[in-house]
Design a protein around this motif. Structure first.
Motif: not given
Length: 128
Positions: A34-36, A55-57, A86-92, A96-97
């Motif tokens: 979650g987050g972004g 971005i958090y688990v 630290t500075m990415v959108t949720h989708d990005k 990446i993951l």
């Protein structure tokens, strides 16, 4: 204290290496995020001041690859396979993951318990 984008971040981190589980054509990590920077930080249950857009688990699959590797609910992902998270959108962050050509994801995460342990130990050192 509010973090200003572009300023250096000091954080206590731990490395978590997750080997993706192959399930047919899919590679499974066993966690949700979650987050972004494009999300409402007020909706983040792990942000203490409700301004953190990290971005958090948010969920772990029991006995899944992430849980077995030591990832925890509430971990803040600082880096994934060398990418700054630290500075990415949720989708990005999701892209990446979940790269299909990478069978392993190496995360640098920070967690509240790590920061509290360091603060506690620093308090002991300054009192002596």
């Amino acid at each position: 204290m509010l973090h200003v984008p572009g300023d250096p971040v000091t954080a206590v981190t731990v490395q978590v290496e997750i080997k993706k589980l192959r399930c047919g054509e899919n590679l499974i990590l066993g966690f949700s995020i979650g987050g972004g920077i494009d999300q409402d930080p007020g909706q983040n249950p792990f942000s203490e001041d409700k301004s953190d857009k990290g971005i958090y688990v948010t969920n772990l699959t029991p006995e899944g690859p992430a849980e077995k590797a030591g990832l925890r609910m509430g971990d803040k992902i600082m880096q994934a396979n060398g990418w700054d998270m630290t500075m990415v959108t949720h989708d990005k962050a999701r892209k990446i993951l979940t790269r299909k050509k990478e069978n392993v994801v190496r995360l640098l995460v920070t967690r509240k318990s790590l920061e509290e342990a360091v603060r506690h130990s620093m308090g002991k050192w300054t009192k002596q």
